[in-house]
Design a protein around this motif. Structure first.
Motif, PDB file in Angstrom:
ATOM      1  N   ASN A 161       0.784  -1.234   0.000  1.00 46.31           N
ATOM      2  CA  ASN A 161       0.000   0.000   0.000  1.00 46.31           C
ATOM      3  C   ASN A 161       0.816   1.285   0.000  1.00 46.31           C
ATOM      4  O   ASN A 161       0.232   2.361  -0.124  1.00 46.31           O
ATOM      5  CB  ASN A 161      -0.938   0.010   1.220  1.00 46.31           C
ATOM      6  CG  ASN A 161      -1.997  -1.045   1.101  1.00 46.31           C
ATOM      7  OD1 ASN A 161      -2.660  -1.158   0.083  1.00 46.31           O
ATOM      8  ND2 ASN A 161      -2.157  -1.840   2.149  1.00 46.31           N
ATOM      9  N   HIS A 162       2.142   1.200   0.150  1.00 51.27           N
ATOM     10  CA  HIS A 162       2.896   2.451   0.265  1.00 51.27           C
ATOM     11  C   HIS A 162       3.323   3.000  -1.089  1.00 51.27           C
ATOM     12  O   HIS A 162       3.891   4.089  -1.158  1.00 51.27           O
ATOM     13  CB  HIS A 162       4.117   2.262   1.166  1.00 51.27           C
ATOM     14  CG  HIS A 162       5.063   1.193   0.699  1.00 51.27           C
ATOM     15  ND1 HIS A 162       4.813  -0.151   0.881  1.00 51.27           N
ATOM     16  CD2 HIS A 162       6.241   1.259   0.046  1.00 51.27           C
ATOM     17  CE1 HIS A 162       5.811  -0.840   0.388  1.00 51.27           C
ATOM     18  NE2 HIS A 162       6.692  -0.032  -0.135  1.00 51.27           N
ATOM     19  N   GLN A 163       3.026   2.249  -2.153  1.00 49.97           N
ATOM     20  CA  GLN A 163       3.257   2.761  -3.499  1.00 49.97           C
ATOM     21  C   GLN A 163       2.105   2.266  -4.373  1.00 49.97           C
ATOM     22  O   GLN A 163       1.434   1.300  -4.033  1.00 49.97           O
ATOM     23  CB  GLN A 163       4.576   2.242  -4.104  1.00 49.97           C
ATOM     24  CG  GLN A 163       5.811   2.713  -3.392  1.00 49.97           C
ATOM     25  CD  GLN A 163       7.060   2.263  -4.128  1.00 49.97           C
ATOM     26  OE1 GLN A 163       7.582   2.970  -4.979  1.00 49.97           O
ATOM     27  NE2 GLN A 163       7.544   1.090  -3.784  1.00 49.97           N
ATOM     28  N   ASN A 164       1.880   2.938  -5.487  1.00 51.09           N
ATOM     29  CA  ASN A 164       0.874   2.464  -6.427  1.00 51.09           C
ATOM     30  C   ASN A 164       1.539   2.356  -7.792  1.00 51.09           C
ATOM     31  O   ASN A 164       1.702   3.365  -8.497  1.00 51.09           O
ATOM     32  CB  ASN A 164      -0.350   3.382  -6.462  1.00 51.09           C
ATOM     33  CG  ASN A 164      -1.538   2.693  -7.091  1.00 51.09           C
ATOM     34  OD1 ASN A 164      -1.500   2.322  -8.252  1.00 51.09           O
ATOM     35  ND2 ASN A 164      -2.592   2.493  -6.313  1.00 51.09           N
TER      36      ASN A 164
ATOM     37  N   ARG B  41      -4.353   7.733  -2.756  1.00 53.62           N
ATOM     38  CA  ARG B  41      -5.627   7.009  -2.759  1.00 53.62           C
ATOM     39  C   ARG B  41      -6.764   7.940  -3.129  1.00 53.62           C
ATOM     40  O   ARG B  41      -7.723   7.545  -3.783  1.00 53.62           O
ATOM     41  CB  ARG B  41      -5.885   6.409  -1.380  1.00 53.62           C
ATOM     42  CG  ARG B  41      -4.986   5.245  -1.032  1.00 53.62           C
ATOM     43  CD  ARG B  41      -5.067   4.925   0.436  1.00 53.62           C
ATOM     44  NE  ARG B  41      -6.438   4.617   0.848  1.00 53.62           N
ATOM     45  CZ  ARG B  41      -6.869   4.709   2.082  1.00 53.62           C
ATOM     46  NH1 ARG B  41      -6.076   5.137   3.036  1.00 53.62           N
ATOM     47  NH2 ARG B  41      -8.119   4.401   2.389  1.00 53.62           N
TER      48      ARG B  41
ATOM     49  N   LEU C 279      -8.902   1.467 -12.661  1.00 51.78           N
ATOM     50  CA  LEU C 279      -7.662   0.754 -12.958  1.00 51.78           C
ATOM     51  C   LEU C 279      -7.865  -0.757 -12.935  1.00 51.78           C
ATOM     52  O   LEU C 279      -7.259  -1.490 -13.710  1.00 51.78           O
ATOM     53  CB  LEU C 279      -6.579   1.157 -11.943  1.00 51.78           C
ATOM     54  CG  LEU C 279      -5.181   0.598 -12.179  1.00 51.78           C
ATOM     55  CD1 LEU C 279      -4.641   1.037 -13.534  1.00 51.78           C
ATOM     56  CD2 LEU C 279      -4.233   1.048 -11.077  1.00 51.78           C
TER      57      LEU C 279
END
Lengths: 160, 241
Positions: free
Chosen positions: B104-107, B173, B230
């Motif tokens: 969750n700390h990057q997309n 987010r 997405l």
């Protein structure tokens, strides 16, 4: 009744970890913008039902293989490995009921993961709490299912 | 016998997850993951189809994305002196979207085009031809990693609406706009376009969904709706140098 098929149990766990890793790479598991760390939650729960380290390391390797995004030795994969090994080593030593220890180790594993892989994420405590809720639900469900399937293994690991 | 079955099973798993070239393994894992997700979601999808006319809803969503892309193309064509490329000789290629980043700390997403296809780091990536998705951050032989607009690290200069109000896009987010002049008139639904030297000018980033400014603030902030899902995007377009 004592489980007479330990290797089939390990195969089932390995398959479950592979499926969890594959699912974690899709958008299908994203809820309100966050993904649960399925592999970490499952590895922590599985640590209560695997007594020997070599067997557990095979499960960790399967989980990491399915989870691998791009680079083989990324900090994230090493962090998942470290968090799951923490659970394996500490699980039998913690006081309290195993299902509580399972949740505590999932939380500790998640904190260790972000401490190793993404310290900046500590600036989003609500997000981390939300992720812990997801991971806790997955880990608790996995623990309950595994305890129903393999009660003898669970007791064996915690017997003196 | 049990040990042999276990070793064979684990070897088969590793073979599935690792065999072949890097790009082939990624594509295989991504396809397996998507099929697994579709299978797991089948009961929910069936219920949705029954309750909501699912096939019609899916068609409407596809038409909405197409509509947004056509608007973006018209906008791009109106900008001078930006050249408009047709499909033939276009400096872009279509690529499959593989996995999305599992944490969750990057997309990030992986796309099935790499150095051997002419992809370069920093290239813009879009959904359809003009809906901005992100920027290539890593290039490998036959695949690339794209940092998307949903990543906390994505920052872009953008313009809002026909008036071209300047703003800073912040990814995450919940993507939002900041550093908007306090006296700028904004309206819900206004289009937001890329205006950053790092990416092609005039790609559609999203639409405004609400703005706010405290009396003490020097600038306005606004929320943004991205015009695609997405999770339902299986193919992207990578701009080539």
């Amino acid at each position: 009744m004592r489980n007479r098929r330990p290797f089939l149990k390990l195969l089932l766990l390995a398959l479950a970890l592979a499926l969890a890793g594959l699912l974690q790479g899709t958008e299908a598991v994203r809820l309100w913008g966050l993904k649960p760390n399925l592999v970490l939650a499952l590895l922590v729960a599985a640590s209560f039902f695997v007594a020997r380290l070599p067997e557990y390391l095979v499960l960790v390797a399967v989980g990491l293989s399915a989870l691998r995004f791009s680079n083989l030795f990324s900090p994230e994969l090493l962090a998942v490995a470290a968090s799951s090994l923490l659970a394996f080593l500490a699980g039998a030593r913690l006081p309290g009921k195993p299902w509580v220890n399972n949740l505590a180790l999932i939380a500790a594993g998640q904190l260790l993961f972000y401490a190793l892989a993404a310290r900046g994420f500590f600036g989003a405590p609500l997000t981390m709490l939300q992720e812990f809720v997801y991971n806790g639900v997955v880990g608790a469900a996995a623990f309950l299912i595994l305890r129903r399937l393999f009660p003898a293994e669970h007791e064996a690991k915690f017997r003196d | 016998m049990q040990f042999i079955v276990f070793v064979g099973g684990v070897a088969a798993l590793f073979g599935f997850l690792w065999s072949g070239g890097e790009g082939d393994a990624l594509a295989r894992r991504a396809e397996a993951g998507e099929r697994l997700a579709a299978t797991a979601a089948a009961p929910a999808a069936l219920t949705s189809r029954f309750l909501n006319g699912g096939a019609t809803a899916a068609r409407v969503r596809a038409l909405e994305v197409e509509n947004q892309n056509l608007r973006a193309q018209l906008h791009a064509a109106s900008l001078e002196p930006v050249p408009v490329n047709g499909e033939e000789g276009a400096r872009a290629l279509r690529a499959k979207r593989y996995s999305t980043y599992p944490f969750n700390h990057q997309n990030l997403v992986i796309v099935g085009a790499g150095a051997e296809d002419g992809v370069a780091a920093g290239a813009a990536v879009t959904v359809e031809s003009h809906l901005f998705l992100g920027v290539v951050s890593e290039v490998h032989r036959d695949y690339s990693v794209v940092r998307t607009v949903f990543d906390d690290g994505m920052k872009l200069a953008v313009k809002i609406g026909e008036a071209g109000v300047e703003a800073l896009f912040l990814g995450g987010r919940n993507p939002r706009l900041t550093l908007i002049a306090k006296d700028a008139a904004l309206s819900d639904g206004a289009a937001v376009w890329t205006a950053d030297r790092k990416v092609p000018f005039g790609l559609l980033v999203g639409e405004l969904t609400g703005s706010a400014a405290d009396a003490a603030d020097a600038f306005q902030e606004a929320a943004l709706a991205v015009p695609y899902d997405l999770g339902r995007t299986s193919e992207v377009v990578v701009r080539l140098p």
